[in-house]
Design an enzyme around this catalytic site. Structure first.
Site, PDB file in Angstrom:
ATOM      1  N   CYS A   4      -1.435  63.784 -19.849  1.00 19.30           N
ATOM      2  CA  CYS A   4      -2.241  64.931 -19.412  1.00 19.30           C
ATOM      3  C   CYS A   4      -3.730  64.560 -19.402  1.00 19.30           C
ATOM      4  CB  CYS A   4      -1.991  66.121 -20.343  1.00 19.30           C
ATOM      5  SG  CYS A   4      -3.107  67.496 -20.017  1.00 19.30           S
ATOM      6  N   CYS A   7      -5.832  66.544 -21.862  1.00 19.88           N
ATOM      7  CA  CYS A   7      -5.633  66.069 -23.241  1.00 19.88           C
ATOM      8  C   CYS A   7      -6.430  64.781 -23.475  1.00 19.88           C
ATOM      9  CB  CYS A   7      -4.148  65.840 -23.525  1.00 19.88           C
ATOM     10  SG  CYS A   7      -3.236  67.355 -23.885  1.00 19.88           S
ATOM     11  N   ASP A  30     -16.520  71.287 -14.032  1.00 20.46           N
ATOM     12  CA  ASP A  30     -15.492  70.851 -13.088  1.00 20.46           C
ATOM     13  C   ASP A  30     -16.037  69.676 -12.277  1.00 20.46           C
ATOM     14  OD1 ASP A  30     -12.813  72.448 -11.742  1.00 20.46           O
ATOM     15  OD2 ASP A  30     -13.766  70.853 -10.572  1.00 20.46           O
ATOM     16  N   HIS A  46      -2.307  71.672 -26.145  1.00 18.18           N
ATOM     17  CA  HIS A  46      -1.678  71.564 -24.822  1.00 18.18           C
ATOM     18  C   HIS A  46      -0.715  72.729 -24.614  1.00 18.18           C
ATOM     19  CE1 HIS A  46      -0.293  69.527 -21.143  1.00 18.18           C
ATOM     20  NE2 HIS A  46       0.830  70.184 -21.431  1.00 18.18           N
ATOM     21  N   ASN A  87      -5.562  79.805 -12.559  1.00 19.74           N
ATOM     22  CA  ASN A  87      -4.573  79.558 -11.519  1.00 19.74           C
ATOM     23  C   ASN A  87      -3.189  79.361 -12.130  1.00 19.74           C
ATOM     24  OD1 ASN A  87      -6.282  79.636  -9.230  1.00 19.74           O
ATOM     25  ND2 ASN A  87      -7.025  77.573  -9.711  1.00 19.74           N
ATOM     26  N   HIS A  96      -2.367  72.018 -17.777  1.00 23.01           N
ATOM     27  CA  HIS A  96      -2.902  72.254 -19.128  1.00 23.01           C
ATOM     28  C   HIS A  96      -3.778  73.496 -18.972  1.00 23.01           C
ATOM     29  CE1 HIS A  96      -4.791  70.519 -23.037  1.00 23.01           C
ATOM     30  NE2 HIS A  96      -5.358  71.713 -22.814  1.00 23.01           N
ATOM     31  N   HIS A  98      -6.280  76.303 -18.480  1.00 19.36           N
ATOM     32  CA  HIS A  98      -7.747  76.277 -18.429  1.00 19.36           C
ATOM     33  C   HIS A  98      -8.241  77.483 -17.662  1.00 19.36           C
ATOM     34  CE1 HIS A  98      -6.135  74.046 -15.003  1.00 19.36           C
ATOM     35  NE2 HIS A  98      -7.185  74.460 -14.307  1.00 19.36           N
ATOM     36  N   HIS A 100     -11.424  78.876 -15.336  1.00 21.55           N
ATOM     37  CA  HIS A 100     -12.591  78.498 -14.554  1.00 21.55           C
ATOM     38  C   HIS A 100     -13.641  79.602 -14.721  1.00 21.55           C
ATOM     39  CE1 HIS A 100     -10.360  75.578 -11.818  1.00 21.55           C
ATOM     40  NE2 HIS A 100      -9.351  76.307 -12.258  1.00 21.55           N
TER      41      HIS A 100
HETATM   42  P1  5GP Z   1      -6.489  74.119 -11.215  1.00 22.76           P
HETATM   43  O1  5GP Z   1      -6.212  73.928  -9.759  1.00 22.76           O
HETATM   44  O2  5GP Z   1      -5.443  73.404 -12.060  1.00 22.76           O
HETATM   45  O3  5GP Z   1      -6.700  75.539 -11.620  1.00 22.76           O
HETATM   46  O4  5GP Z   1      -7.881  73.436 -11.496  1.00 22.76           O
HETATM   47  C1  5GP Z   1      -8.027  72.112 -11.857  1.00 22.76           C
HETATM   48  C2  5GP Z   1      -9.513  71.800 -11.761  1.00 22.76           C
HETATM   49  O5  5GP Z   1      -9.754  70.627 -12.493  1.00 22.76           O
HETATM   50  C3  5GP Z   1      -9.982  71.544 -10.334  1.00 22.76           C
HETATM   51  O6  5GP Z   1     -11.018  72.482 -10.020  1.00 22.76           O
HETATM   52  C4  5GP Z   1     -10.476  70.091 -10.352  1.00 22.76           C
HETATM   53  O7  5GP Z   1     -11.658  69.922  -9.597  1.00 22.76           O
HETATM   54  C5  5GP Z   1     -10.717  69.858 -11.832  1.00 22.76           C
HETATM   55  N1  5GP Z   1     -10.500  68.485 -12.275  1.00 22.76           N
HETATM   56  C6  5GP Z   1      -9.465  67.684 -11.948  1.00 22.76           C
HETATM   57  N2  5GP Z   1      -9.577  66.490 -12.584  1.00 22.76           N
HETATM   58  C7  5GP Z   1     -10.706  66.545 -13.317  1.00 22.76           C
HETATM   59  C8  5GP Z   1     -11.353  65.610 -14.183  1.00 22.76           C
HETATM   60  O8  5GP Z   1     -10.915  64.487 -14.396  1.00 22.76           O
HETATM   61  N3  5GP Z   1     -12.503  66.025 -14.765  1.00 22.76           N
HETATM   62  C9  5GP Z   1     -13.021  67.276 -14.537  1.00 22.76           C
HETATM   63  N4  5GP Z   1     -14.174  67.576 -15.149  1.00 22.76           N
HETATM   64  N5  5GP Z   1     -12.430  68.176 -13.747  1.00 22.76           N
HETATM   65  C10 5GP Z   1     -11.282  67.818 -13.133  1.00 22.76           C
HETATM   66 ZN    ZN Z   2      -2.855  68.579 -22.013  1.00 22.27          ZN
END
Ligand code: 5GP
Ligand code: ZN
Length: 110
Positions: A4, A7, A30, A46, A87, A96, A98, A100
């Site tokens: 992950c 993680c 992000d 996690h 989301n 994992h 999160h 926004h």
């Molecule tokens: P999700 O679509 O899962 O709600 O959002 C995942 C978010 O994580 C996306 O907005 C993407 O830009 C961000 N993201 C993906 N990989 C990384 C990373 O390695 N570092 C950071 N800081 N953000 C990431």
């Molecule tokens: Zn995780």
């Protein structure tokens, strides 16, 4: 979780500066921002997504929103536009949990 990415960030296997860190939560920007302010509020434990949340996570969820409120003030978003987005399903790309925090000018959907 071994594979992950969040993680790995939390465990500092991938270097990342945190905007905030407590025993239970980290906050970092992000990598591909969808708004002027785009921070990810990430529980250290996690939990794969909101479908896995239960009553035992009540204190954690309150802490998440306390941190959101602190970030809103620090980023001067109180009088601006801001949203908190979680989301799920196919809209969720990182498995994992999160949150926004998006503030200011909105650029695209997260
Ligand atoms: P999700 O679509 O899962 O709600 O959002 C995942 C978010 O994580 C996306 O907005 C993407 O830009 C961000 N993201 C993906 N990989 C990384 C990373 O390695 N570092 C950071 N800081 N953000 C990431
Ligand atoms: Zn995780």
């Amino acid at each position: 979780m071994d594979q992950c990415i969040f993680c790995k960030i939390i465990n500092k296997e991938i270097p990342k500066e945190f905007d905030y860190e407590s025993d239970h939560i980290v906050v970092f920007p992000d990598i591909n921002p969808s708004a002027d302010v785009h921070l990810l509020i990430v529980p250290k434990k996690h939990i794969s997504g909101m479908g896995q949340l239960g009553r035992e996570h009540g204190d954690l969820l309150i802490e998440v929103y306390e941190v959101v409120n602190k970030l809103v003030l620090e980023n001067n978003l109180r009088e601006d536009l801001y949203r908190v987005v979680v989301n799920g399903g196919k809209a969720q790309h990182i498995p994992h949990l999160h949150f926004h925090l998006l503030g200011g000018q909105w650029k695209k959907y997260v």
